[in-house]
Design an enzyme around this catalytic site. Structure first.
Site, PDB file in Angstrom:
ATOM      1  N   GLU A 148      -9.624   5.793   3.303  1.00 53.96           N
ATOM      2  CA  GLU A 148     -10.426   4.721   3.869  1.00 53.96           C
ATOM      3  C   GLU A 148      -9.501   3.534   4.097  1.00 53.96           C
ATOM      4  O   GLU A 148      -8.441   3.431   3.473  1.00 53.96           O
ATOM      5  CB  GLU A 148     -11.572   4.336   2.927  1.00 53.96           C
ATOM      6  N   LYS A 177       0.801  -1.229   0.000  1.00 55.36           N
ATOM      7  CA  LYS A 177       0.000   0.000   0.000  1.00 55.36           C
ATOM      8  C   LYS A 177       0.833   1.278   0.000  1.00 55.36           C
ATOM      9  O   LYS A 177       0.380   2.320  -0.485  1.00 55.36           O
ATOM     10  CB  LYS A 177      -0.939   0.006   1.204  1.00 55.36           C
ATOM     11  N   SER A 223       1.682  -9.795  -0.615  1.00 58.37           N
ATOM     12  CA  SER A 223       1.299  -8.385  -0.585  1.00 58.37           C
ATOM     13  C   SER A 223       1.400  -7.733   0.784  1.00 58.37           C
ATOM     14  O   SER A 223       1.416  -6.514   0.892  1.00 58.37           O
ATOM     15  CB  SER A 223      -0.135  -8.239  -1.107  1.00 58.37           C
TER      16      SER A 223
END
Length: 503
Positions: free
Chosen positions: A193, A171, A460
Site C-alpha cells: 500500500e 522507506k 525522512s
C-alpha cells in the site's frame, strides 16, 4: 471504524453488547477487546446429577486474558513487544483466521533470519551498495543560525539525511529487508500500500531488483496529488491499482491490500510500509528501520563525542520516527519528539493528529489510537501530506505516548509549507511535506532549548514529489489574498483607508 472487512477489523459488535452492561460499561475503553471485558467464560462442565445433562457458564470479575506486565518506569525492562505481539495493551493480531498462519510463518522466519550471518551479510551489502547507506548526519549551519536568539545562543540542528537514500526516502530500508524475507519464504508475488508514494516506489524498486511481480494499492486522491510517484512506480514495472472506496487515501489503500493478501496468502507477501498492522509487522518494520538510529548514535559520537539531546521526526504511521527513536528509548536523557499533522487546525475536525485527538480502537489488525466518532466509526483524516493522511498510528507510538517516554505535538498545513520553503532557501534541501511537519515544530521547540542543545531531525524524504501540491496550495492562497485585497479596497471604504495607511 470501518465495517466488518478483513482489512478494517473493528469491535463494534462488542461495543454494542458491552454498553448493555449498565453496571460496568462506563469504566471500559471503547471499542472493547476480550481482555477488557469485565467477565470471562469458564470451562463448560457437566452436571453431577446422573438423571440429566446440563451445561453452565459463570461470570467472573477478572479479565479472561491477562497481558504480560510491563514495568512502568524503566524502559530497559519494557517488552516491545511481548510474546502476544503487544506493546502494553496496544498491538496484537486482530485478523481473520486465514491470515494467522501467514503471520506466524512470517514471525518465525524473521526471528530465525535476523541474526543469521548470511542474511545479515546480504542485507547489509544491499543497504550499502544499492541503497547508499550510511546516510549523512548533516549540520544545518544556516538553519541553526536562523534559530539563534538575539544573544547569539541557540540549539545546534543536525539532519539525518534519509532523503539521500536510493528512491529518496527511508522507506527503502524496510522494503529491502522484507523482499529478502519473502524470497526466503518462497513467495512469488509482492503487494504493498502507499500514501505519498514513497513506500510504493521503494517496493517497486526492490521488486525490479529481484525480479518479482508487484502490485501497489493507492488511493485515487493520493494518485492525483502524487502523480510523479505513480509514474515512477509504473516505470519500475509495478501495477498501480487505484482505490476509490471510502476517502480514497492511505486507509483505504491499506484495506484493499489486506483484502488481496487474504485472497492470495499462499503465494503473496504483503510489504506493509509502516509500523502499523498486525504483529509481527510493527516489530519487523521497526527493526529494518532501526539502522537510522544506530547510525545516528555512531555519527553523533564521532561529531561531538556524545549523544543527541533531542530527536525529532514526523509521525503518520510512524516508521521513520521509530527507526530513529528505537536505539535511544533506553536513554532517558534523550528527548523523543514526534510531530503529527494538524491539517487545517487541531479543532477544525480536518486533521490527522491521532495521538493528540484519538481514542483507543482497532484498525488494520492492531489496537492503537484512532480518529473515531462516538459510534466507533473512523473519522476522515486530513493533511496536505499524503504520507501523514492516516487515521491510525503504530501501536508502539501509542505505547510510548501512554508511558510518557515520547512527546507528540502537531503542526498545521500552513506551518508545514512555511518550513518546506524555509529549509529549501536556507540549506538548499527541498524536504518532503511529511518531513516539513517535523521541521515546522522547530519554530516552537528551539526557543525553549538551552544553548548548544544537539537536535537531530530525521529528514525522512525529499520533496520532489510534493512540488505540485505546494504549487497548488500556494496559488490558491495567493488567489484568496488577491480576492481579500480587492474586496478591502473597492467594496469596504474602511478597508480602503486601512490599506492606504499601510502603503
Amino acid at each position: 471504524m470501518a465495517a466488518t472487512t478483513a482489512a478494517s477489523i473493528t469491535t463494534a459488535a462488542a461495543t454494542t453488547a458491552a454498553t448493555k452492561l449498565q453496571s460496568s460499561s462506563s469504566s471500559l475503553l471503547k471499542p472493547y477487546s476480550s481482555s477488557q471485558l469485565p467477565f470471562k467464560f469458564t470451562k463448560f462442565t457437566t452436571s453431577r446429577a446422573p438423571s440429566r445433562f446440563a451445561i453452565s457458564c459463570t461470570l467472573a470479575t477478572e479479565a479472561a486474558v491477562e497481558m504480560e506486565e510491563v514495568a512502568d518506569s524503566d524502559p530497559s525492562q519494557w517488552k516491545r513487544p511481548d510474546s502476544f505481539g503487544r506493546f502494553g495493551k496496544f498491538g496484537g493480531k486482530y485478523v481473520p483466521e486465514t491470515l494467522m498462519y501467514a503471520l506466524t510463518e512470517l514471525e518465525s522466519a524473521f526471528h530465525s533470519l535476523k541474526d543469521d550471518p548470511e542474511f545479515k551479510k546480504e542485507l547489509d551489502g544491499i543497504l550499502k551498495d544499492y541503497v547508499g547507506r550510511e546516510s549523512p548526519l548533516y549540520f544545518a549551519e544556516r538553519l541553526t543560525e536562523h534559530y539563534k536568539r538575539p544573544n547569539g545562543e541557540g540549539p545546534h540542528i543536525y539532519l539525518k539525511r534519509e532523503d539521500l537514500n536510493h528512491t529518496g526516502a527511508h522507506k527503502i530500508n524496510n522494503a529491502v529487508g522484507q523482499v529478502l524475507l519473502a524470497k526466503r519464504l518462497g513467495k512469488q508475488r509482492i503487494i504493498a500500500e502507499t500514501g505519498a508514494g514513497q513506500h510504493g516506489v521503494a517496493t517497486a524498486t526492490v521488486c525490479a531488483r529481484f525480479g518479482l511481480p508487484c502490485v501497489v494499492y493507492m488511493g485515487a486522491q493520493d494518485m492525483e496529488r502524487q502523480a510523479l510517484n505513480v509514474f515512477r512506480m509504473r516505470l519500475l514495472g509495478a501495477e498501480v491499482r487505484g482505490v476509490h472506496s471510502g476517502t480514497a487515501t492511505l486507509k483505504d489503500a491499506t484495506s484493499e491490500a489486506i483484502r488481496d493478501w487474504v485472497t492470495n496468502v499462499e503465494t503473496t507477501h504483503y510489504i506493509l510500509g509502516s509500523v502499523a498492522g498486525p504483529h509481527p509487522f510493527p516489530m519487523m518494520v521497526r527493526e529494518f528501520h532501526r539502522v537510522i538510529g544506530v547510525e545516528t548514535r555512531k555519527q553523533a559520537l564521532e561529531k561531538w563525542g556524545g549523544k543527541p539531546d533531542v530527536l525529532v521526526a514526523c509521525v503518520g504511521g510512524g516508521s521513520n520516527a521509530m527507526g530513529l527513536f528505537d536505539e535511544f528509548i533506553k536513554d532517558e536523557d534523550v528527548r523523543l519528539i514526534g510531530v503529527e499533522a494538524a491539517g487545517l487546525g487541531i479543532d477544525s475536525g480536518k486533521h490527522a493528529a491521532t495521538l493528540t485527538k484519538g481514542e483507543v480502537g482497532v484498525l488494520h489488525g492492531a489496537m492503537s489510537y484512532l480518529l473515531q466518532d462516538e459510534d466507533g466509526q473512523i473519522i476522515e483524516p486530513h493533511s496536505i501530506s499524503a504520507g501523514l493522511d492516516y487515521p491510525g498510528v503504530g501501536p508502539e507510538h501509542s505505547f510510548l505516548k501512554d508511558k510518557g517516554r515520547a512527546e507528540y505535538y502537531n503542526v498545521t498545513d500552513e506551518e508545514a509549507l512555511h518550513a518546506f520553503k524555509r529549509l529549501s532557501r536556507l540549506e538548499g534541501i527541498i524536504p518532503a511535506l511529511e518531513t516539513s511537519h517535523a521541521l515546522a515544530y522547530l519554530e516552537k521547540l528551539c526557543p525553549t532549548l538551552p544553548a548548544g542543545t544537539k537536535v537531530v531531525l530525521n529528514c525522512s524524504g525529499r520533496g520532489d514529489k510534493d512540488v505540485q501540491t505546494a504549487i497548488k496550495y500556494l496559488q490558491r492562497n495567493n488567489r484568496l489574498m488577491l480576492s481579500w485585497l480587492w474586496k478591502s479596497y473597492f467594496v469596504f471604504p474602511e478597508g480602503k483607508a486601512l490599506l492606504l495607511s499601510k502603503v
